[in-house]
Design a protein around this motif. Structure first.
Motif, PDB file in Angstrom:
ATOM      1  N   TYR A 519       0.793  -1.514  -0.365  1.00  8.81           N
ATOM      2  CA  TYR A 519      -0.281   0.343  -0.535  1.00  8.81           C
ATOM      3  C   TYR A 519       0.890   1.128   0.128  1.00  8.81           C
ATOM      4  O   TYR A 519       0.234   2.044  -0.098  1.00  8.81           O
ATOM      5  CB  TYR A 519      -1.119  -0.094   0.927  1.00  8.81           C
ATOM      6  CG  TYR A 519      -1.278  -1.100   1.348  1.00  8.81           C
ATOM      7  CD1 TYR A 519      -2.106  -1.427   0.057  1.00  8.81           C
ATOM      8  CD2 TYR A 519      -2.050  -1.998   2.737  1.00  8.81           C
ATOM      9  CE1 TYR A 519      -3.081  -2.869  -0.055  1.00  8.81           C
ATOM     10  CE2 TYR A 519      -2.895  -2.917   2.606  1.00  8.81           C
ATOM     11  CZ  TYR A 519      -3.623  -3.320   1.265  1.00  8.81           C
ATOM     12  OH  TYR A 519      -4.381  -4.618   1.299  1.00  8.81           O
ATOM     13  N   TYR A 524      -0.584   3.202  -4.934  1.00  8.88           N
ATOM     14  CA  TYR A 524      -2.218   3.515  -4.182  1.00  8.88           C
ATOM     15  C   TYR A 524      -2.236   5.131  -3.876  1.00  8.88           C
ATOM     16  O   TYR A 524      -0.770   6.158  -3.256  1.00  8.88           O
ATOM     17  CB  TYR A 524      -1.493   3.308  -2.882  1.00  8.88           C
ATOM     18  CG  TYR A 524      -2.128   1.481  -3.215  1.00  8.88           C
ATOM     19  CD1 TYR A 524      -3.491   0.916  -3.252  1.00  8.88           C
ATOM     20  CD2 TYR A 524      -1.042   0.548  -3.545  1.00  8.88           C
ATOM     21  CE1 TYR A 524      -3.749  -0.393  -3.468  1.00  8.88           C
ATOM     22  CE2 TYR A 524      -1.536  -0.579  -3.868  1.00  8.88           C
ATOM     23  CZ  TYR A 524      -2.864  -1.500  -3.506  1.00  8.88           C
ATOM     24  OH  TYR A 524      -2.778  -2.857  -3.893  1.00  8.88           O
ATOM     25  N   LYS A 541      -5.428   5.418   1.783  1.00 13.12           N
ATOM     26  CA  LYS A 541      -4.688   5.162   0.308  1.00 13.12           C
ATOM     27  C   LYS A 541      -5.596   4.096  -0.505  1.00 13.12           C
ATOM     28  O   LYS A 541      -5.021   3.636  -0.585  1.00 13.12           O
ATOM     29  CB  LYS A 541      -3.331   4.460   0.869  1.00 13.12           C
ATOM     30  CG  LYS A 541      -2.568   5.321   1.522  1.00 13.12           C
ATOM     31  CD  LYS A 541      -1.323   5.219   1.833  1.00 13.12           C
ATOM     32  CE  LYS A 541       0.072   5.937   0.987  1.00 13.12           C
ATOM     33  NZ  LYS A 541       0.908   5.134   0.487  1.00 13.12           N
ATOM     34  N   LYS A 544      -7.036   1.263   0.542  1.00 14.65           N
ATOM     35  CA  LYS A 544      -6.392   0.447   1.933  1.00 14.65           C
ATOM     36  C   LYS A 544      -6.052   0.728   3.439  1.00 14.65           C
ATOM     37  O   LYS A 544      -5.844  -0.418   3.995  1.00 14.65           O
ATOM     38  CB  LYS A 544      -5.164   0.017   0.720  1.00 14.65           C
ATOM     39  CG  LYS A 544      -5.753  -0.881  -0.638  1.00 14.65           C
ATOM     40  CD  LYS A 544      -6.714  -1.601  -0.423  1.00 14.65           C
ATOM     41  CE  LYS A 544      -7.120  -2.116  -1.699  1.00 14.65           C
ATOM     42  NZ  LYS A 544      -9.107  -2.751  -2.286  1.00 14.65           N
TER      43      LYS A 544
END
Ligand code: GLC
Length: 599
Positions: A519, A524, A541, A544
């Motif tokens: 992530y 992201y 993000k 996530k």
């Protein structure tokens, strides 16, 4: 992007351009031929490596960090211990004697400064770093050279091949016209944009210091010569070129001579040349200008320019949030859509070797009820340590006694309150200072982009006041935050009872988490969230991960309904401590300067 078309577009369709274009092609061919097989192997993989979550940079001056390249070799393990995967060597090419603006007045692009070592040693070090998975970045100072550079000498001697490499005039007529619209970069230490040399009978354009002569990119020979240097250095194994001061490369009477469209054309041509000769190499652009101008240096889909750019906006917003305990300006500014292309990436940093200038979005400030001028004064005084209650200790840079305008200098730790706490032997203030240092790092390590740490900040180095005793540096307060690495202090880095240990270990831990979690890769995007609490910065993000950061020394309650689509408190875990997040009637508790990385 068609290199030939762009070249002729800029330089005109004539015999000289034809001659120079053919010369450029042979420079490229030669560089391609000379490129080592190992580098070609990397080229085959392209340049997307920089988008990985594994990327974590450090910037350092060789002499300040390890005296020279030889001793640097022994320090590589220190960098790997912290988790560094790219090293930015501050200017290390031969620069003029005496004041050289920290190496930004290059007198020979192909020789390493004697006191640092040799080009062979640099190549050797690059190889060692590569083996450890560390990429190398160097400064490429391409707007100007030292006045002692051989190009300047040949130009003055009348060598026809070096004619017009610089911008010089016999009278002050044109310089005066330029001055009408040019801004001043160093109004205090180096006022004006031209220097008159009686011995030469010439007015030379010197936008930075007098000894830094601006190159004349209207002359295709300048472009060719610079490309030749760039490719020669790329063939030494350098992965990242930090393109210094690019906004100033093209000059035009009647304009500010900053960010002109031809600058973008020049960078796009260089990018294309790299794609053809050494495509694993990337560009980091240094353009400390307004946000909407910075993003233009990423280029467009068909005309790429820089891969990464310094996120100067985030840097000043972080300091603003810390000083005011109010993140609304940061939230609103970062929520604004500047049209960053998908593959454009930020270098996120909390401070660098330069001063901090307070370029805020004035409209947003006004919408928050702040007067932009007064707010700037607040920041200037706060960071210097003059504002009542300020925790920071720093200095002014380029103070203008008439307008009271200034920028600020200081190390991260000193501006976060560590120096004041130590001076006052104040244990509680010391705790808060360490928390601020970690808080700022928690943002640059988690926000989309590549985090860049300034060497010494990982152990909380304080301001270096000794610069005032060095003649060449005394009038330039940026030396306050460029002190020598204190290796004795670094010995404490694993001892959590010391400030060095508290900072180093926690930073190391954050870096470890970043590198092991996808992530944090650049795929992201970070999207700011309004929590309704003006001291707490929040971003997610792409659903996530959620980051919460308290920019005040007081505990804060955040209403988790502001992000209930992300998850309920009981379902969220902090990646840093591993603890489950508790809800207190839909509220999450954040301690002083606490940050949470929630999944
Ligand atoms: C860049 C450097 C700065 C230097 C200037 C002139 O802005 O970061 O340190 O003074 O360029 O080269």
């Amino acid at each position: 992007m068609d290199l030939q078309n762009s070249y002729f577009e800029i330089y005109g369709d004539n015999d000289i351009t034809k001659y120079r274009y053919n010369q450029l092609i042979s420079i490229m061919d030669k560089a391609k031929k000379n490129r080592k097989a190992s580098l070609k192997k990397e080229d085959a993989k392209g340049n997307s490596w920089y988008r990985s979550e594994k990327m974590v940079g450090i910037m350092l001056y060789i002499d300040r960090f390890s005296n020279n390249l030889f001793e640097f070799e022994k320090r590589i393990d220190y960098l790997t211990e912290l988790g560094i995967t790219y090293v930015h060597f501050m200017p290390l090419l031969k620069s003029r004697e005496g004041n050289n603006d920290g190496g930004y007045a290059v007198s020979d692009y192909l020789i390493v400064e004697d006191k640092y070592g040799t080009m062979e040693q640099l190549e050797h070090v690059i190889g060692l770093l590569k083996k450890k998975g560390i990429r190398t970045c160097i400064d490429f100072v391409l707007n100007h050279t030292a006045k002692e550079h051989v190009w300047a000498k040949k130009c003055l001697e009348g060598d026809p091949d070096y004619n017009d490499m610089y911008i010089m005039y016999d009278t002050d007529e044109i310089p005066n016209k330029y001055e009408e619209t040019l801004t001043q970069i160093f109004p205090g230490v180096a006022p004006g944009n031209f220097t008159y040399y009686p011995e030469l009978g010439k007015y030379v354009m010197t936008r930075f210091y007098e000894f830094q002569w601006d190159l004349n990119y209207r002359n295709p020979q300048v472009f060719n010569k610079i490309v030749e240097v760039l490719l020669t250095l790329a063939n030494k194994g350098i992965d990242i070129f930090r393109l210094d001061a690019i906004p100033y490369m093209w000059k035009q009477i009647g304009t500010s001579s900053m960010n002109l469209s031809n600058v973008h054309k020049l960078i796009a041509m260089m990018y294309e040349i790299v794609q053809q000769v050494c495509p694993s190499v990337i560009f980091l652009g240094e353009a400390i200008v307004q946000p909407f101008e910075i993003v233009k240096y990423f280029g467009t889909r068909d005309r790429k320019e820089c891969n990464v750019m310094y996120n100067a906006s985030l840097m000043v917003l972080l300091w603003n949030s810390l000083a005011s305990r109010d993140v609304r300006l940061m939230y609103k500014s970062l929520s604004k859509d500047y049209g960053i292309p998908d593959d454009g990436l930020w270098i996120n940093y909390v401070r660098c070797h330069d001063d901090i200038g307070w370029g805020f979005e004035t409209d947003i400030l006004r919408s928050l009820g702040c007067d932009p001028e007064q707010h700037k004064q607040f920041m200037i005084q706060f960071m210097e340590g003059k504002f009542p209650g300020s925790f920071s200790i720093g200095e002014l840079y380029e103070f203008n006694p008439v307008t009271k305008d200034a920028r600020n200098s200081g190390t991260l730790a000193s501006m976060c309150g560590l120096e004041q706490a130590i001076n006052e032997r104040h244990i509680y203030k010391l705790e808060l200072a360490v928390k601020r240092i970690l808080l700022l790092h928690s943002i640059i390590i988690s926000y989309t982009g590549i985090p860049l740490i300034y060497s010494g900040d990982e152990i909380g180095q304080l301001n270096d006041w000794s610069y005032k005793t060095i003649k060449e540096n005394a009038s330039d307060s940026r030396w306050l935050h460029r002190g020598k690495m204190n290796w004795e202090d670094a010995e404490n880095r694993n001892d959590l009872a010391t400030t060095q240990g508290q900072i180093f270990k926690r930073l190391q831990h954050m870096i470890e988490i970043r590198k092991s979690n996808v992530y944090f890769s650049s795929d992201y995007k970070s999207i700011p969230v309004d929590t309704g609490n003006k001291s707490v910065f929040c971003f997610h993000k792409e659903d996530k991960m959620l980051v919460l950061a308290n920019f005040s020394e007081h505990e804060q309650w955040v209403d988790s309904r502001a992000f209930d689509w992300f998850g309920l408190p009981g379902e969220m875990k902090d990646l840093i401590t591993g603890r489950q997040i508790r809800s207190y009637n839909n509220n999450i508790l954040l301690g002083p300067y606490e940050y949470l990385w929630l999944v």
